[in-house]
Design an enzyme around this catalytic site. Sequence first.
Site, PDB file in Angstrom:
ATOM      1  N   TYR A  66       0.825  -1.217   0.000  1.00 17.08           N
ATOM      2  CA  TYR A  66       0.000   0.000   0.000  1.00 17.08           C
ATOM      3  C   TYR A  66       0.864   1.274   0.000  1.00 17.08           C
ATOM      4  O   TYR A  66       0.346   2.369  -0.124  1.00 17.08           O
ATOM      5  CB  TYR A  66      -0.933   0.059   1.221  1.00 17.08           C
ATOM      6  N   ASN A 156      -5.068 -14.494   2.661  1.00 16.12           N
ATOM      7  CA  ASN A 156      -5.444 -15.066   1.355  1.00 16.12           C
ATOM      8  C   ASN A 156      -4.929 -16.484   1.135  1.00 16.12           C
ATOM      9  O   ASN A 156      -4.787 -16.913  -0.010  1.00 16.12           O
ATOM     10  CB  ASN A 156      -4.948 -14.157   0.221  1.00 16.12           C
TER      11      ASN A 156
HETATM   12  N1  LIG Z   1      -5.158  -8.726   2.709  1.00 20.63           N
HETATM   13  C1  LIG Z   1      -5.597  -8.308   1.548  1.00 20.63           C
HETATM   14  O1  LIG Z   1      -5.311  -8.914   0.505  1.00 20.63           O
HETATM   15  C2  LIG Z   1      -6.439  -7.072   1.482  1.00 20.63           C
HETATM   16  C3  LIG Z   1      -7.127  -6.778   0.296  1.00 20.63           C
HETATM   17  C4  LIG Z   1      -7.940  -5.632   0.283  1.00 20.63           C
HETATM   18  C5  LIG Z   1      -8.040  -4.834   1.420  1.00 20.63           C
HETATM   19  N2  LIG Z   1      -7.338  -5.135   2.552  1.00 20.63           N
HETATM   20  C6  LIG Z   1      -7.454  -4.327   3.787  1.00 20.63           C
HETATM   21  O2  LIG Z   1      -8.839  -4.127   4.079  1.00 20.63           O
HETATM   22  C7  LIG Z   1      -9.120  -2.722   4.123  1.00 20.63           C
HETATM   23  C8  LIG Z   1     -10.505  -2.431   3.613  1.00 20.63           C
HETATM   24  O3  LIG Z   1     -10.697  -2.943   2.327  1.00 20.63           O
HETATM   25  P1  LIG Z   1     -11.213  -2.102   1.072  1.00 20.63           P
HETATM   26  O4  LIG Z   1     -10.665  -0.736   1.142  1.00 20.63           O
HETATM   27  O5  LIG Z   1     -10.943  -2.932  -0.115  1.00 20.63           O
HETATM   28  O6  LIG Z   1     -12.778  -2.097   1.201  1.00 20.63           O
HETATM   29  P2  LIG Z   1     -13.934  -1.720   2.247  1.00 20.63           P
HETATM   30  O7  LIG Z   1     -13.449  -1.285   3.551  1.00 20.63           O
HETATM   31  O8  LIG Z   1     -14.880  -2.865   2.151  1.00 20.63           O
HETATM   32  O9  LIG Z   1     -14.631  -0.508   1.471  1.00 20.63           O
HETATM   33  C9  LIG Z   1     -14.003   0.722   1.272  1.00 20.63           C
HETATM   34  C10 LIG Z   1     -14.914   1.545   0.373  1.00 20.63           C
HETATM   35  O10 LIG Z   1     -16.165   1.745   1.012  1.00 20.63           O
HETATM   36  C11 LIG Z   1     -16.432   3.125   1.162  1.00 20.63           C
HETATM   37  N3  LIG Z   1     -17.032   3.296   2.500  1.00 20.63           N
HETATM   38  C12 LIG Z   1     -16.405   3.161   3.693  1.00 20.63           C
HETATM   39  N4  LIG Z   1     -17.257   3.377   4.704  1.00 20.63           N
HETATM   40  C13 LIG Z   1     -18.464   3.645   4.138  1.00 20.63           C
HETATM   41  C14 LIG Z   1     -19.727   3.964   4.678  1.00 20.63           C
HETATM   42  N5  LIG Z   1     -19.950   4.046   5.991  1.00 20.63           N
HETATM   43  N6  LIG Z   1     -20.752   4.205   3.802  1.00 20.63           N
HETATM   44  C15 LIG Z   1     -20.556   4.135   2.460  1.00 20.63           C
HETATM   45  N7  LIG Z   1     -19.367   3.834   1.901  1.00 20.63           N
HETATM   46  C16 LIG Z   1     -18.318   3.589   2.733  1.00 20.63           C
HETATM   47  C17 LIG Z   1     -15.084   3.816   1.047  1.00 20.63           C
HETATM   48  O11 LIG Z   1     -15.245   5.118   0.500  1.00 20.63           O
HETATM   49  P3  LIG Z   1     -14.453   6.433   1.053  1.00 20.63           P
HETATM   50  O12 LIG Z   1     -13.075   6.003   1.416  1.00 20.63           O
HETATM   51  O13 LIG Z   1     -14.501   7.346  -0.129  1.00 20.63           O
HETATM   52  O14 LIG Z   1     -15.250   6.932   2.218  1.00 20.63           O
HETATM   53  C18 LIG Z   1     -14.354   2.911   0.071  1.00 20.63           C
HETATM   54  O15 LIG Z   1     -14.711   3.221  -1.260  1.00 20.63           O
HETATM   55  C19 LIG Z   1      -8.024  -2.104   3.277  1.00 20.63           C
HETATM   56  O16 LIG Z   1      -7.828  -0.750   3.571  1.00 20.63           O
HETATM   57  C20 LIG Z   1      -6.832  -2.961   3.665  1.00 20.63           C
HETATM   58  O17 LIG Z   1      -6.322  -2.522   4.908  1.00 20.63           O
HETATM   59  C21 LIG Z   1      -6.541  -6.246   2.583  1.00 20.63           C
END
Ligand SMILES: NC(=O)c1ccc[n+]([C@@H]2O[C@H](COP(=O)([O-])OP(=O)(O)OC[C@H]3O[C@@H](n4cnc5c(N)ncnc54)[C@H](OP(=O)(O)O)[C@@H]3O)[C@@H](O)[C@H]2O)c1
Length: 293
Positions: A66, A156
Amino acid sequence: MKSQLNVNSKYKLHSGYEMPVIGYGVSSPPPRHIDRNTFSPAAIAEGVTLEALGAGYRLVDSAVSYRNERACSFAIKRSGVPRSEVFFTTKIPPNLMGYEKTLQAVETSLKETEQEYFDLILLHAPFGGREARLGSWKALIECQKAGKIRSIGVSNFNIHHLTELEEHINSGIGGKIDVAQYELHPWLARLDIVEWLQKRGVVIQANSPLASGTKVNDLLLAPLAEKYCKTGAQILIRWSLQMGFVPLPKTVTSTRIKENANVFDFEISPEDMHTLETGEYVPSTWDPTVDKS
Ligand SMILES: NC(=O)c1ccc[n+]([C@@H]2O[C@H](COP(=O)([O-])OP(=O)(O)OC[C@H]3O[C@@H](n4cnc5c(N)ncnc54)[C@H](OP(=O)(O)O)[C@@H]3O)[C@@H](O)[C@H]2O)c1
């Protein structure tokens, strides 16, 4: 039991250390409306992490991939929250799998972040083949013994990767999987992997608990959102908590940082939890569990 959880609740890991039940994910680049010439991605990552710590989150999920470990670390240092109260995670990227590379990656991350230790380091994905995976595990154990990492785990890994690792652990290399991280939400519940891990007492983190934002307005959530006077996002985060997972929602929006942590004053009934069993398999990000190497 689950209704007694609060933002300060923690799970005990095999390592003996504790991990908060909810975390702040810091992966994606800033949204388009933010002017990158005025605010660099690193400055934004530092700012939002600081805000999350201010809102009560105590788990920060970063990764080498990241490119924000340093920004997250600086936010932790600036926050005024004692380091011992923050649970800071990073991950070994796929291109640094293997014994030597992983040892070096841990050193680089410690130097980059100016931290003395990480609370958790995960192998980000199972790519690279058996030798690389098991070599990386050996490196993590050595770093754990040296006090550079408190808890270790994987992300994963599918069941065949987990079984391979378990056999290696049992053959004498040792170590314990403290934490495993996966994309998990009602459209990707991964019941087989979850059962494998929970049987062994591995604490599961749910990344992308909002399906990367694609499901927060899904019709499936509407009746529950109305019934519990919560948003779709809060229903999804609460589902994750009640499944026994540690959700890691990401948002760069101030109001949502607070909204996503405001999930400890209600409980989804068992009947309503059933309505969220979709049986679907719909990843919203990459899906390295399909790796066959
Ligand atoms: N281990 C892995 O392979 C892996 C893969 C993916 C992610 N991750 C981790 O998991 C974390 C989260 O995953 P992610 O970023 O993919 O997805 P997520 O948390 O499921 O969703 C993030 C998205 O949802 C929006 N959002 C957040 N809160 C909201 C709410 N209350 N209402 C409406 N929309 C909302 C955000 O928009 P805004 O930011 O514009 O508010 C962003 O577009 C990552 O930051 C990372 O740390 C790990």
